[in-house]
Design a protein around this motif. Structure first.
Motif, short mmCIF file in Angstrom:
data_model
loop_
_atom_site.label_atom_id
_atom_site.label_comp_id
_atom_site.label_asym_id
_atom_site.label_seq_id
_atom_site.Cartn_x
_atom_site.Cartn_y
_atom_site.Cartn_z
N PHE A 306 0.58 -1.38 -0.21
CA PHE A 306 -0.17 0.11 0.00
C PHE A 306 0.73 1.16 -0.02
CE2 PHE A 306 -3.02 -3.13 1.07
CZ PHE A 306 -4.14 -2.63 0.82
N ARG A 307 0.37 2.23 0.09
CA ARG A 307 0.78 3.58 -0.05
C ARG A 307 1.84 3.92 0.92
NH1 ARG A 307 -4.79 5.90 -1.09
NH2 ARG A 307 -4.87 6.35 -3.08
N GLY A 308 3.09 4.59 0.65
CA GLY A 308 3.95 5.11 1.76
C GLY A 308 4.71 3.86 2.41
N VAL A 309 4.70 2.70 1.88
CA VAL A 309 5.58 1.74 2.64
C VAL A 309 7.15 1.97 2.55
CG1 VAL A 309 6.11 -0.81 2.59
CG2 VAL A 309 3.60 0.04 2.72
N GLN A 310 7.83 1.73 3.33
CA GLN A 310 9.41 1.63 3.20
C GLN A 310 9.91 0.37 3.37
OE1 GLN A 310 11.33 5.22 5.17
NE2 GLN A 310 9.60 6.22 5.65
N VAL A 311 10.66 -0.17 2.42
CA VAL A 311 11.27 -1.47 2.30
C VAL A 311 12.74 -1.07 2.27
CG1 VAL A 311 11.59 -3.70 1.66
CG2 VAL A 311 9.15 -2.43 1.29
N ARG A 312 13.53 -1.46 3.48
CA ARG A 312 14.90 -1.20 3.54
C ARG A 312 15.89 -2.20 2.69
NH1 ARG A 312 13.56 3.98 5.26
NH2 ARG A 312 13.21 4.16 7.60
N LYS A 313 16.97 -1.70 2.51
CA LYS A 313 17.92 -2.68 1.81
C LYS A 313 18.16 -3.94 2.48
CE LYS A 313 22.43 -2.48 -0.24
NZ LYS A 313 23.67 -1.89 -0.10
N GLY A 314 17.95 -5.16 1.71
CA GLY A 314 18.21 -6.40 2.29
C GLY A 314 16.69 -6.72 2.75
N ALA A 315 15.72 -6.32 3.02
CA ALA A 315 14.69 -6.80 3.58
C ALA A 315 13.71 -7.62 2.41
CB ALA A 315 13.59 -5.55 4.07
N LYS A 316 13.17 -8.72 2.71
CA LYS A 316 12.24 -9.48 1.80
C LYS A 316 10.96 -9.56 2.32
CE LYS A 316 16.21 -12.35 0.44
NZ LYS A 316 16.85 -13.74 0.22
N ILE A 317 10.05 -9.28 1.08
CA ILE A 317 8.67 -9.40 1.48
C ILE A 317 8.39 -10.23 0.47
CG2 ILE A 317 6.57 -8.34 1.32
CD1 ILE A 317 8.00 -5.77 2.30
N MET A 339 0.28 -7.11 7.52
CA MET A 339 0.73 -6.16 8.08
C MET A 339 -0.31 -4.92 8.14
SD MET A 339 4.36 -4.73 8.35
CE MET A 339 5.28 -6.20 8.75
N ASP A 340 -1.02 -4.75 9.18
CA ASP A 340 -1.85 -3.11 9.05
C ASP A 340 -1.06 -2.06 9.13
OD1 ASP A 340 -4.05 -2.03 9.18
OD2 ASP A 340 -5.00 -2.93 10.80
N LYS A 341 -1.69 -1.01 8.96
CA LYS A 341 -1.15 0.23 9.04
C LYS A 341 -0.18 0.72 10.14
CE LYS A 341 -3.90 3.84 8.37
NZ LYS A 341 -5.00 4.73 8.22
N ASP A 342 0.90 1.34 9.72
CA ASP A 342 1.94 2.04 10.57
C ASP A 342 2.60 1.14 11.34
OD1 ASP A 342 1.28 4.81 9.78
OD2 ASP A 342 -0.82 4.49 10.92
N VAL A 343 2.88 -0.05 10.90
CA VAL A 343 3.83 -1.00 11.70
C VAL A 343 5.22 -0.73 11.65
CG1 VAL A 343 4.36 -3.45 11.98
CG2 VAL A 343 2.09 -2.88 11.81
N HIS A 344 6.00 -1.08 12.48
CA HIS A 344 7.45 -0.89 12.30
C HIS A 344 8.18 -2.03 12.63
CE1 HIS A 344 10.99 2.21 12.33
NE2 HIS A 344 11.52 0.98 12.49
N LEU A 345 8.77 -2.72 11.54
CA LEU A 345 9.47 -3.80 11.95
C LEU A 345 10.77 -3.74 12.05
CD1 LEU A 345 9.13 -6.91 12.25
CD2 LEU A 345 9.41 -7.15 9.56
N SER A 346 11.44 -4.27 13.05
CA SER A 346 12.90 -3.95 13.34
C SER A 346 13.88 -4.66 12.23
CB SER A 346 13.47 -4.14 14.74
OG SER A 346 12.59 -3.32 15.45
N LYS A 347 15.19 -4.41 12.26
CA LYS A 347 16.02 -4.76 11.19
C LYS A 347 16.21 -6.65 11.87
CE LYS A 347 20.27 -3.36 13.20
NZ LYS A 347 21.66 -2.42 12.66
N ASP A 348 16.59 -7.46 11.00
CA ASP A 348 16.91 -8.95 11.25
C ASP A 348 15.75 -9.86 11.53
OD1 ASP A 348 19.57 -8.31 10.14
OD2 ASP A 348 20.08 -7.67 12.09
N ARG A 349 14.66 -8.99 11.81
CA ARG A 349 13.34 -9.78 12.27
C ARG A 349 12.58 -10.62 11.17
NH1 ARG A 349 12.73 -9.80 17.87
NH2 ARG A 349 10.36 -10.30 17.51
N ILE A 350 12.32 -11.94 11.52
CA ILE A 350 11.94 -12.71 10.72
C ILE A 350 10.28 -13.19 11.11
CG2 ILE A 350 12.11 -15.22 9.52
CD1 ILE A 350 15.00 -15.09 10.00
N LEU A 351 9.49 -12.96 10.20
CA LEU A 351 8.07 -13.05 10.47
C LEU A 351 7.46 -14.17 9.29
CD1 LEU A 351 6.77 -9.75 11.26
CD2 LEU A 351 7.53 -11.67 13.03
N VAL A 352 7.14 -15.38 9.76
CA VAL A 352 6.74 -16.26 8.52
C VAL A 352 5.42 -17.03 9.13
CG1 VAL A 352 7.12 -18.38 7.44
CG2 VAL A 352 8.91 -16.72 7.88
#
Length: 367
Positions: A306-317, A339-352
């Motif tokens: 959706f709008r305004g999402v930021q995906v940093r380097k090395g992240a995988k979706i 993932m609902d709005k305005d969620v901040h996922l820290s680096k190196d986290r894995i969610l499956v």
């Protein structure tokens, strides 16, 4: 079209999308990277040029009202008619009505003042592109009291289980309305009838202690009225569970589904003025829907962004739905996730999550 007015009734729609409907009603849930579920039925009514549209809501409607505003995005901010958002009126001591009949009773002036002679009713859980002008003409040609819209489903899915089914005779008249799960003719929660007949039935139902208009005035009295069936053959999906939301979101990644929903029938939504999405040198995006305003530096596969999402380097979706303004930090991995709005996922986290039951992260979470 001055002869036809619209009603979007959300009263009977349960908020079954778990975390996605904790703080909003189902009609306000984001869908297809830049829309809300309500946008599709409103766009159908806009294309039919309905003069007045009433929206009946009971709970969790703050987000919905913020999205709809004065109806300008759907050309419904008019001096005469337009969009009317009608919450229940709790202040009438003489009101004995129940269920969605309470909405109709409390807003009789809305119906009586409208110039329209016919009313088309719809919910928001069935995503479709029904031509309401064609439905109206079909209703007149059939000389019916009520015309219901249905679709014949070749491969029934779990989300179809709660839906009503219709049985027809050779003249396309409805002979039965039921919940038999294996019947292919799924009712799309859309029907049309004359306003005069509608008001008569509202009065009759309230006088006899009934609660829900369609069930008590139409379904229970199907032998009393001539009920015709209008077959819809275009794109259709049902969003009435978290699993159906996830599945149908990713199904739009198939071209035939995406074009079936959007190509012939443009869908309007609340206008957002944002820059185009930026794809940095490290970005890799394949088979995904990506809205505007994003910054992509990582990998996105088979996902809806959706709008305004930021995906940093090395992240995988992968195989995921990421809503507005989420931030996915470096080297984080997300698979089978909503993932609902305005969620901040820290680096190196894995969610499956599981492909059949995705992992859901509630709005504004920090992980």
């Amino acid at each position: 079209m001055k002869e036809l007015m619209g009603v979007i009734n959300l009263d009977h729609e349960l908020d079954n999308l778990n975390e996605l409907t904790y703080f909003r009603c189902g009609a306000a849930v984001p869908f297809a990277s830049r829309y809300r579920l309500i946008d599709f039925v409103l766009s159908n009514m806009m294309r039919a040029e309905l003069e007045s549209v009433g929206l009946f809501v009971r709970r969790k409607y703050r987000s919905l009202m913020d999205h709809l505003g004065d109806g300008k995005s759907w050309d419904m901010n008019r001096k005469h008619g337009g969009l009317f958002i009608l919450p229940p009126d709790w202040n009438d001591p003489t009101d004995t009505s129940l269920g969605d009949l309470q909405h109709y009773h409390n807003n009789l002036d809305f119906f009586k003042r409208a110039a329209a002679k016919y009313i088309v009713f719809s919910g928001s859980q069935h995503i479709n592109t029904v031509d309401l002008q064609d439905l109206y003409q079909y209703h007149l040609e059939q000389g019916a009291d009520v015309t219901m819209v249905y679709k014949q489903i070749d491969e029934l899915q779990p989300e179809h289980d709660p839906c009503l089914r219709v049985e027809l005779n050779d003249d396309n008249e409805v002979t039965n309305i039921h919940h038999e799960k294996h019947h292919p003719n799924v009712y799309l929660d859309i029907f049309i009838m004359e306003k005069k007949l509608f008001l008569e039935q509202v009065e009759h139902c309230i006088a006899h202690g009934e609660s829900y208009f369609f069930r008590d005035a139409i379904q229970k009295n199907r032998h009393k009225f001539k009920i015709s069936a209008y077959e819809y053959t275009g794109y259709h999906s049902v969003i009435n569970s978290l699993e159906s939301y996830y599945k149908n979101s990713l199904e739009l990644l198939k071209q035939e589904n995406y074009f079936g929903l959007f190509k012939e029938s443009p869908v309007q939504t609340k206008i957002k003025y944002e820059a185009p999405t930026r794809y940095l040198d490290s970005a890799s995006v394949s088979n995904s829907l990506v809205a505007n305003g994003c910054v992509i530096a990582g990998t996105v596969e088979n996902s809806v962004i959706f709008r305004g999402v930021q995906v940093r380097k090395g992240a995988k979706i992968i195989n995921s739905v990421i809503m507005q303004k989420c931030v996915i930090e470096e080297n984080a991995v997300i698979e089978n996730v909503i993932m609902d709005k305005d969620v901040h996922l820290s680096k190196d986290r894995i969610l499956v999550g599981d492909s059949r039951r995705p992992f859901v992260i509630a709005k504004s979470s920090k992980i």
